[in-house]
Design a protein around this motif. Structure first.
Motif, PDB file in Angstrom:
ATOM      1  N   PHE A   1      -4.462  10.983  -4.204  1.00  0.00           N
ATOM      2  CA  PHE A   1      -4.146  10.663  -2.812  1.00  0.00           C
ATOM      3  C   PHE A   1      -2.763  10.022  -2.680  1.00  0.00           C
ATOM      4  CE2 PHE A   1      -8.841  10.799  -1.939  1.00  0.00           C
ATOM      5  CZ  PHE A   1      -8.775  11.830  -1.017  1.00  0.00           C
ATOM      6  N   GLU A   2      -2.390   9.216  -3.675  1.00  0.00           N
ATOM      7  CA  GLU A   2      -1.050   8.629  -3.649  1.00  0.00           C
ATOM      8  C   GLU A   2       0.011   9.737  -3.635  1.00  0.00           C
ATOM      9  OE1 GLU A   2      -0.600   5.997  -6.935  1.00  0.00           O
ATOM     10  OE2 GLU A   2      -2.216   4.656  -6.301  1.00  0.00           O
ATOM     11  N   GLY A   3      -0.162  10.714  -4.516  1.00  0.00           N
ATOM     12  CA  GLY A   3       0.780  11.820  -4.575  1.00  0.00           C
ATOM     13  C   GLY A   3       0.786  12.649  -3.300  1.00  0.00           C
TER      14      GLY A   3
ATOM     15  N   LYS B   1       3.945  13.093  -0.539  1.00  0.00           N
ATOM     16  CA  LYS B   1       4.481  14.400  -0.128  1.00  0.00           C
ATOM     17  C   LYS B   1       4.685  14.468   1.383  1.00  0.00           C
ATOM     18  CE  LYS B   1       2.602  17.075  -3.988  1.00  0.00           C
ATOM     19  NZ  LYS B   1       1.640  18.128  -4.394  1.00  0.00           N
ATOM     20  N   THR B   2       3.970  13.606   2.117  1.00  0.00           N
ATOM     21  CA  THR B   2       4.150  13.561   3.576  1.00  0.00           C
ATOM     22  C   THR B   2       5.312  12.639   3.958  1.00  0.00           C
ATOM     23  OG1 THR B   2       2.614  11.699   3.881  1.00  0.00           O
ATOM     24  CG2 THR B   2       1.666  13.920   3.870  1.00  0.00           C
ATOM     25  N   LYS B   3       6.079  12.229   2.931  1.00  0.00           N
ATOM     26  CA  LYS B   3       7.246  11.359   3.097  1.00  0.00           C
ATOM     27  C   LYS B   3       6.871   9.936   3.485  1.00  0.00           C
ATOM     28  CE  LYS B   3      10.384  15.151   4.210  1.00  0.00           C
ATOM     29  NZ  LYS B   3      11.392  15.707   5.141  1.00  0.00           N
ATOM     30  N   MET B   4       5.652   9.531   3.131  1.00  0.00           N
ATOM     31  CA  MET B   4       5.243   8.139   3.331  1.00  0.00           C
ATOM     32  C   MET B   4       5.909   7.276   2.275  1.00  0.00           C
ATOM     33  SD  MET B   4       1.387   6.476   3.372  1.00  0.00           S
ATOM     34  CE  MET B   4       0.905   7.284   4.904  1.00  0.00           C
TER      35      MET B   4
ATOM     36  N   LYS C   1       3.573   1.966   0.583  1.00  0.00           N
ATOM     37  CA  LYS C   1       2.575   2.160   1.621  1.00  0.00           C
ATOM     38  C   LYS C   1       1.559   3.221   1.198  1.00  0.00           C
ATOM     39  CE  LYS C   1       2.065   3.005   6.589  1.00  0.00           C
ATOM     40  NZ  LYS C   1       2.788   3.313   7.861  1.00  0.00           N
ATOM     41  N   ALA C   2       2.039   4.257   0.493  1.00  0.00           N
ATOM     42  CA  ALA C   2       1.145   5.313   0.020  1.00  0.00           C
ATOM     43  C   ALA C   2       0.126   4.754  -0.970  1.00  0.00           C
ATOM     44  CB  ALA C   2       1.951   6.433  -0.628  1.00  0.00           C
ATOM     45  N   ILE C   3       0.551   3.840  -1.832  1.00  0.00           N
ATOM     46  CA  ILE C   3      -0.360   3.229  -2.809  1.00  0.00           C
ATOM     47  C   ILE C   3      -1.440   2.417  -2.094  1.00  0.00           C
ATOM     48  CG2 ILE C   3      -0.524   1.521  -4.658  1.00  0.00           C
ATOM     49  CD1 ILE C   3       2.290   2.431  -5.550  1.00  0.00           C
TER      50      ILE C   3
END
Length: 306
Positions: free
Chosen positions: A238-240, A244-247, A251-253
């Motif tokens: 999910f992090e990856g 990819k959505t440019k988050m 914040k992605a973590i």
């Protein structure tokens, strides 16, 4: 399956029942069929949906699988399954069979290895066409162009044997999953994968299989297979995906960790197997998918009719 312990086909072909049970600690899940042999299995498919632990919907459907060993050679079996609605259902609702071509008369012809492992679906086009026909029957006669395009796109998804085998014969894949394998009373865990409910790459998972009961006197053993999502590996997935959505990376973590706090997929399969005849007496399967406050359960019971 590639995730289970391998056994030698020629060795298993020659063993007798006394060799199928080894000192009450291991058991072989192998075929022992003859050409022309027939069995009937009663199948119950149940789905449930929960929101904040409250039941929102439930659906249960019953049908039969009439199995027939069309051919038997030293290398493989040719097997036929035919779905039928139970007689009591057809009598209670005479017109139902016409609207359910999959569950009244659809044949699935496939090959297994000499030990019973599924190899390939032979008449995959016929199986695909039966599902397409059932979908068309359920649709309104007058559809706009967008709806027609959507129908054709749905059909195109299953325009290969591999897609039909992976998506449209779940009962067969479930039924023959343990065949050709050696299992023990010691739990064995392996790394595997689960289909991604959001689409895309499969999710990492951990699978454990164990013989929980061996009863030579009553000629059966019970096999349990559990499959749980690998939360560490799935969080990284999910992090990856979010990156990819440019988050932003940090914040992605955080967001992936929040998803995994309430995201879970669990599979439970239980097989009661009669070693001397090479058929399961009863199979129970359940998949539980939790995402936030929503939980969906999909379960099957497959039981041999006397």
């Amino acid at each position: 399956m590639k995730y289970f312990l391998s056994i030698f086909t020629l060795l298993i072909a020659s063993v007798v029942f006394s060799q199928n049970i080894h000192e009450d600690s291991s058991a072989n899940y192998v075929a022992n069929w003859g050409k022309g042999e027939k069995k009937i299995f009663y199948i119950i498919h149940n789905t449930e949906s929960y929101e904040s632990n409250a039941l929102k919907s439930e659906f249960s459907f019953s049908y039969e699988a009439h199995t027939n060993i069309l051919d038997s050679t030293k290398n493989n079996y040719t097997v036929e399954w035919t779905f039928h609605l139970p007689d009591k259902i057809k009598k209670a609702r005479p017109g139902l069979a016409d609207s359910l071509p999959v569950y009244e008369g659809m044949k699935m012809i496939f090959k297994t290895s000499q030990t019973g492992e599924f190899i390939e679906l032979i008449n995959w086009q016929e199986v695909r066409d039966s599902y397409a026909k059932m979908m068309e029957i359920s649709l309104p006669q007058k559809m706009d162009s967008a709806a027609k395009v959507a129908v054709e796109q749905s059909k195109a998804l299953f325009n290969s044997k591999e897609m039909v085998e992976s998506a449209l014969i779940k009962e067969i894949q479930m039924f023959y999953r343990p065949y050709g394998q050696l299992f023990t009373t010691n739990a064995v865990s392996v790394t595997t994968q689960l289909p991604n409910p959001f689409g895309g790459e499969p999710l990492p998972a951990q699978e454990t299989y164990k013989v929980t009961e061996i009863n030579p006197q009553l000629n059966y053993f019970t096999l349990v297979i559990k499959q749980d999502i690998d939360k560490v590996g799935t969080q990284k997935f999910f992090e990856g995906f979010l990156k990819k959505t440019k988050m932003d990376s940090d914040k992605a973590i955080v967001e992936a960790k929040n998803i995994m706090n309430t995201f879970e997929i669990k599979d439970y399969s239980e097989y009661k197997f009669i070693s001397s005849i090479g058929w399961p007496k009863r199979i129970r399967y359940a998949r539980t998918l939790t995402n936030g406050k929503t939980t969906k359960k999909d379960s099957y019971i497959i039981e041999m009719k006397e």
